[in-house]
Design an enzyme around this catalytic site. Structure first.
Site, short mmCIF file in Angstrom:
data_model
loop_
_atom_site.label_atom_id
_atom_site.label_comp_id
_atom_site.label_asym_id
_atom_site.label_seq_id
_atom_site.Cartn_x
_atom_site.Cartn_y
_atom_site.Cartn_z
N CYS A 244 2.11 -7.35 -5.06
CA CYS A 244 2.73 -6.88 -4.51
C CYS A 244 1.42 -6.40 -3.35
O CYS A 244 0.56 -7.16 -2.61
CB CYS A 244 3.35 -6.12 -4.50
SG CYS A 244 5.02 -6.52 -3.80
N GLN B 34 -1.81 -8.15 -2.19
CA GLN B 34 -2.28 -8.20 -0.93
C GLN B 34 -3.79 -7.81 -0.04
O GLN B 34 -4.28 -8.41 0.05
CB GLN B 34 -1.14 -7.92 0.63
CG GLN B 34 -0.13 -8.09 0.17
CD GLN B 34 1.23 -7.41 0.63
OE1 GLN B 34 0.39 -5.84 1.10
NE2 GLN B 34 2.51 -7.79 0.44
N PHE C 5 4.69 -7.81 4.57
CA PHE C 5 4.18 -8.11 4.75
C PHE C 5 3.76 -9.19 3.75
O PHE C 5 3.62 -8.82 2.66
CB PHE C 5 2.51 -6.77 5.23
CG PHE C 5 2.84 -5.95 5.56
CD1 PHE C 5 1.88 -6.28 6.53
CD2 PHE C 5 3.57 -4.88 5.73
CE1 PHE C 5 2.19 -5.09 8.12
CE2 PHE C 5 3.42 -4.06 6.57
CZ PHE C 5 2.47 -4.27 7.56
N HIS D 220 7.42 -8.98 -8.45
CA HIS D 220 8.16 -7.77 -9.00
C HIS D 220 7.71 -8.28 -10.48
O HIS D 220 9.11 -8.49 -10.99
CB HIS D 220 8.72 -6.69 -8.59
CG HIS D 220 7.97 -5.99 -7.73
ND1 HIS D 220 7.07 -4.67 -8.06
CD2 HIS D 220 7.95 -6.29 -6.24
CE1 HIS D 220 6.70 -4.21 -6.65
NE2 HIS D 220 7.52 -4.69 -5.88
N GLU E 262 7.96 -6.95 -13.27
CA GLU E 262 8.36 -6.10 -14.54
C GLU E 262 9.96 -6.20 -14.58
O GLU E 262 10.69 -5.25 -14.78
CB GLU E 262 8.18 -4.66 -13.80
CG GLU E 262 8.99 -3.65 -12.54
CD GLU E 262 8.49 -4.55 -10.98
OE1 GLU E 262 8.36 -3.78 -10.32
OE2 GLU E 262 7.38 -5.40 -11.24
#
Length: 390
Positions: free
Chosen positions: A280, A284, A329, A368, A370
Site C-alpha cells: 500500500c 507507493q 492514492f 493487503h 495479510e
C-alpha cells in the site's frame, strides 16, 4: 423525513453528517459523542468492521459501510489492528445489530465509545456511495450529540476548513515512535496469537508508516524475525539492525508527502541491494523512489472483493487474486521508468497494483495480502519475500 429547514434537526435525530458543499444528512448517532472531520469514503466489506476501523490507513477518514448490517459479531480485543489512530467515524444504514458471536466481548457502539469513534446510522448509504463514486470522496464532519443539538454553521466551517488528504503526511501521526522486536504470530481459535522463537530466522526490519499488526504476524508466520522501526527512522538506523530484508508498511495520507523523508531511505536501501517488500503506502513510496509518480484516486479502492491480475515479471502468470484493499492514492503506471515492471493490475479500473524492480529483490503491491479482513489468496507474497532472504 427531512426537516423543512435542513439545518434544523428533525425529531429524534442525534447525529449529522455535514459535507463541505453544504449538504446536511441527519441520522441517529452512536458510539462516541462529539464531532470529527475527515474524508468520507466507502468500504464494500460485509464483515471485518473492527479491523477496518482500527486500520491506521483510515486515519483522517470516515468510513461508509455499504453492507447494511454492521455489528453482528460484536467487538473483542483480539480483532484490533492497532490500538489507536484508525478511522475517525463510520456511517451505517442501520443501527448496529446486537452481537451474536461467541467471541464477542462488547457491542460495537460500546467499543466505539471507548475508542473515541463516532457512528451515524439512518443514512441512505447507497445514495452516499453513489455520490462518492460519481463525484469523488468529499470532506465532511460527522457529529453525535445525545440531545440532538448541533451548531451547523460551526460544523460546516470545520468541513470547509479542512485541507483534505492530498499533500498531508499522516504516517508520523500513526507510526510507532520507538523500535522493538515483534514476536506475535498467527491467530488460532482457542489459542490466540502464537509466540514464535525467531532467533534463527532471517531478520526483517519493518518500517512502520501506519502498519496493521496482522502484517507483522504474517511476516512471522512466513518465517521471519521482525524488528519494527518508526516511519522517520534514518537509513543508518535501519542498517544498524543488519537486516536481511526490509518491509515497507501500509499507512495513511499522501505518499508524496511521506516520501519527503521516507524515499531517501528507500533509495539508500536499493543502492545497497537490500531486499524490499512494500504494501500500500509502502508500495507507493517504492514507486516514487524509483522515479514513478503517484496520483489521488477519484474514489479509491476499499473492500475485500477487489480482483487483481498478475500481469508481469515473476508474477506474469495471469492468475486473478481476490484481494482486500484500502487506498485513495495509486502509482501511475504510465510513469514507471525502464527497469521497473508492472506486476499486478486492478480488473476494476486497470490501475496499478504491483511493481518489481528488474535485477533486484524488490517488489510491492497495492493491496493487503495479510487478509484481515479479506480473502486469503495472497499470502504467497510473504512466503516469496521471506523465502528469498539469507
Amino acid at each position: 423525513m427531512a426537516p423543512a429547514n435542513p439545518s434544523v434537526a428533525p425529531s429524534g435525530a442525534t447525529g449529522v453528517l455535514v459535507l463541505a458543499d453544504g449538504t446536511i444528512l441527519w441520522g441517529v448517532g452512536y458510539g462516541a459523542a462529539g464531532a470529527a472531520v475527515g474524508e468520507i469514503c466507502f468500504n464494500t466489506s460485509m464483515t471485518g468492521y473492527q479491523e477496518i476501523l482500527t486500520d491506521p490507513s483510515y486515519a483522517g477518514q470516515v468510513v461508509t459501510f455499504t453492507f447494511p448490517h454492521i455489528g453482528n459479531v460484536g467487538a473483542n480485543p483480539e480483532d484490533m489492528e492497532r490500538g489507536v489512530h484508525g478511522a475517525v467515524g463510520c456511517i451505517t444504514r442501520e443501527l448496529p445489530t446486537s452481537p451474536s458471536n461467541f467471541r464477542s466481548v462488547q457491542t460495537l457502539p460500546e467499543w466505539m465509545t471507548e475508542q473515541g469513534v463516532i457512528g451515524l446510522a439512518g443514512i441512505d448509504t447507497r445514495a452516499l456511495t453513489r455520490r462518492i463514486r460519481d463525484a469523488g470522496a468529499p470532506n465532511g464532519v460527522i457529529a453525535h450529540s445525545a440531545d440532538g443539538k448541533f451548531d451547523i454553521d460551526e460544523l460546516l466551517a470545520m468541513a470547509r476548513g479542512w485541507a483534505g488528504l492530498e499533500g498531508m503526511d499522516l504516517a508520523k501521526a500513526v507510526s510507532r515512535t520507538d523500535t522493538g522486536d515483534w514476536t506475535g504470530g498467527a491467530w488460532t481459535l482457542g489459542h490466540g496469537y502464537a509466540t514464535e522463537d525467531g532467533a534463527e530466522r532471517p531478520h526483517v526490519v519493518a518500517i512502520d508508516y501506519g502498519a496493521k499488526d496482522n502484517i507483522f504476524r504474517n511476516l512471522v508466520k512466513a518465517g521471519a524475525r521482525v524488528t519494527v522501526v518508526p516511519a522517520t527512522a534514518s537509513l543508518d538506523e535501519v542498517l544498524s539492525h543488519q537486516p536481511a530484508g526490509v518491509f515497507l508498511s501500509n499507512g495513511p495520507g499522501d505518499p508524496a508527502a511521506t516520501g519527503d523523508y521516507a524515499v531517501p531511505v528507500i533509495q539508500g536501501l536499493l543502492d545497497r541491494d537490500i531486499p524490499l517488500f512494500g504494501i500500500c503506502l509502502g508500495h507507493q513510496m517504492l514507486g516514487i523512489a524509483v522515479g514513478a509518480k503517484t496520483v489521488k484516486m477519484h474514489q479509491g479502492h476499499r473492500g475485500a472483493n477487489h480482483p487483481v491480475q498478475r500481469v508481469g515479471g515473476d508474477f506474469g502468470d495471469g492468475v486473478v487474486e481476490i484481494t482486500s484493499m484500502n487506498h485513495g492514492f495509486a502509482v501511475d503506471a504510465s510513469t514507471l521508468p525502464a527497469g521497473v515492471v508492472e506486476t499486478h493490475k486492478s480488473l476494476f479500473d486497470g490501475s496499478n497494483c504491483g511493481i518489481a524492480i528488474t535485477g533486484k529483490q524488490a517488489f510491492s503491491v497495492q493491496y493487503h495480502p495479510e487478509a484481515s479482513p479479506g480473502p486469503q489468496d495472497s499470502f504467497y507474497l510473504f512466503e516469496k519475500f521471506v523465502g528469498a532472504l539469507n
